[in-house]
Design a protein around this motif. Sequence first.
Motif, PDB file in Angstrom:
ATOM      1  N   SER A  58       0.784  -1.648   0.235  1.00  0.00           N
ATOM      2  CA  SER A  58      -0.397  -0.008   0.166  1.00  0.00           C
ATOM      3  C   SER A  58       0.837   1.193   0.122  1.00  0.00           C
ATOM      4  O   SER A  58       2.282   1.029   0.441  1.00  0.00           O
ATOM      5  N   GLY A  59       0.447   2.272  -1.028  1.00  0.00           N
ATOM      6  CA  GLY A  59       1.040   3.664  -0.472  1.00  0.00           C
ATOM      7  C   GLY A  59       2.055   3.327  -2.135  1.00  0.00           C
ATOM      8  O   GLY A  59       1.219   3.124  -3.066  1.00  0.00           O
ATOM      9  N   ARG A  60       2.781   4.500  -1.708  1.00  0.00           N
ATOM     10  CA  ARG A  60       2.999   5.496  -3.495  1.00  0.00           C
ATOM     11  C   ARG A  60       4.302   4.944  -2.779  1.00  0.00           C
ATOM     12  O   ARG A  60       5.126   6.312  -1.972  1.00  0.00           O
ATOM     13  N   GLY A  85       0.322   0.476  -4.987  1.00  0.00           N
ATOM     14  CA  GLY A  85      -0.016  -0.516  -4.063  1.00  0.00           C
ATOM     15  C   GLY A  85      -0.184  -1.911  -5.437  1.00  0.00           C
ATOM     16  O   GLY A  85      -0.571  -2.148  -6.564  1.00  0.00           O
TER      17      GLY A  85
END
Length: 110
Positions: A57-59, A69
């Motif tokens: 998850s996230g960037r 993700g």
Amino acid sequence: MNSANLQDMIGGWFVGAFSPAALKTDSCEVAVKKYKAGDYEAAHYHAIATEVTLIVSGRVRMCGREWGGGDIIVLSPADETDFEALTDVISVVVKVPGALGDKYLVDRVN
């Protein structure tokens, strides 16, 4: 049977030839990494290991690109990357083979 808790591991690393580890092996290293937005790791490479990063998850920014993700980044030995968490991030990192001390910072002269 053996059991452990991720909070007792160092930096999220739970499989490898280090201590503590839920499974001690030099075949690979595995971690669940958590980063806060803005966290940064300087450019580096591995001479022996292939490193696989799954962005759960996230960037992030790695290899000059943005990843999110579900993206999986495979770095072969000698591939260079830095790492920047653009948002809060959870990732899974696998290094094959496990190779303690196989992280080399890139000396960039401007």
